[in-house]
Design a protein around this motif. Sequence first.
Motif, mmCIF file in Angstrom:
data_model
loop_
_atom_site.group_PDB
_atom_site.id
_atom_site.type_symbol
_atom_site.label_atom_id
_atom_site.label_comp_id
_atom_site.label_asym_id
_atom_site.label_seq_id
_atom_site.Cartn_x
_atom_site.Cartn_y
_atom_site.Cartn_z
ATOM 1 N N TYR A 173 6.214 12.168 -1.200
ATOM 2 C CA TYR A 173 6.485 10.720 -1.464
ATOM 3 C C TYR A 173 5.318 10.717 -2.972
ATOM 4 C CZ TYR A 173 9.624 10.475 2.554
ATOM 5 O OH TYR A 173 10.260 10.466 3.696
ATOM 6 N N GLU A 178 6.181 6.573 -3.714
ATOM 7 C CA GLU A 178 5.852 5.584 -2.974
ATOM 8 C C GLU A 178 4.948 6.435 -2.146
ATOM 9 O OE1 GLU A 178 9.868 6.227 -1.443
ATOM 10 O OE2 GLU A 178 10.791 7.582 -2.898
ATOM 11 N N LYS A 181 5.226 4.789 1.409
ATOM 12 C CA LYS A 181 5.327 6.117 2.458
ATOM 13 C C LYS A 181 4.958 7.097 2.354
ATOM 14 C CE LYS A 181 10.465 5.582 1.542
ATOM 15 N NZ LYS A 181 11.936 5.576 0.979
#
Length: 185
Positions: A173, A178, A181
């Motif tokens: 992630y 991200e 996350k």
Amino acid sequence: IEEVKRKIEFKETYVRQEALKILNTIDDVLIGRNFIPGDAILLCEVLTPQKVTKETLNNIPRERVRQRALQQPDKLFYRSDCDATSLIFLGIADALGLPIRGVHVPQHMFIRWHVTDDDYFNYDPRFGRIATDGDYREAFNVSPLSIEKGAYLRSLTEEATLAYVFISRGVTYHMRGEYSKAITD
């Protein structure tokens, strides 16, 4: 799991040759279900069948798998990296009560069959072959100190395998940008 269960002979203990035959059976079942070595990072990506290019099929590192895949270029395939393939083997082994554990080295995971507490052999499901600890030390430049400290080339407990999965997902992630996350996971 059921297909593998039908194809293997269950015993209290297994000698190496019997164990290898079981691992090859699991490998054959996955190949028959169109699993191929690939670069999918998350298990959810591995379990999503996809169309792959002829170039991708030509780059499969295993001749037998490559030839089978090339004979069915219009099929959908499950592309599985070393972590996911090892986890699939571990899941099948757990369901069937087989003495298999995960093992990792820098940027790679494989499995280990424990014939007894003191006797084991390594099997690399991504390549469908046995490899020694020395093979992994050399190929992945694993230092003696990291082995001594238990960082690499040790049989992972169930808890350590789960931790490895969460760390790997978090890193994935993060690499994808991200960040929330990665932190949440």
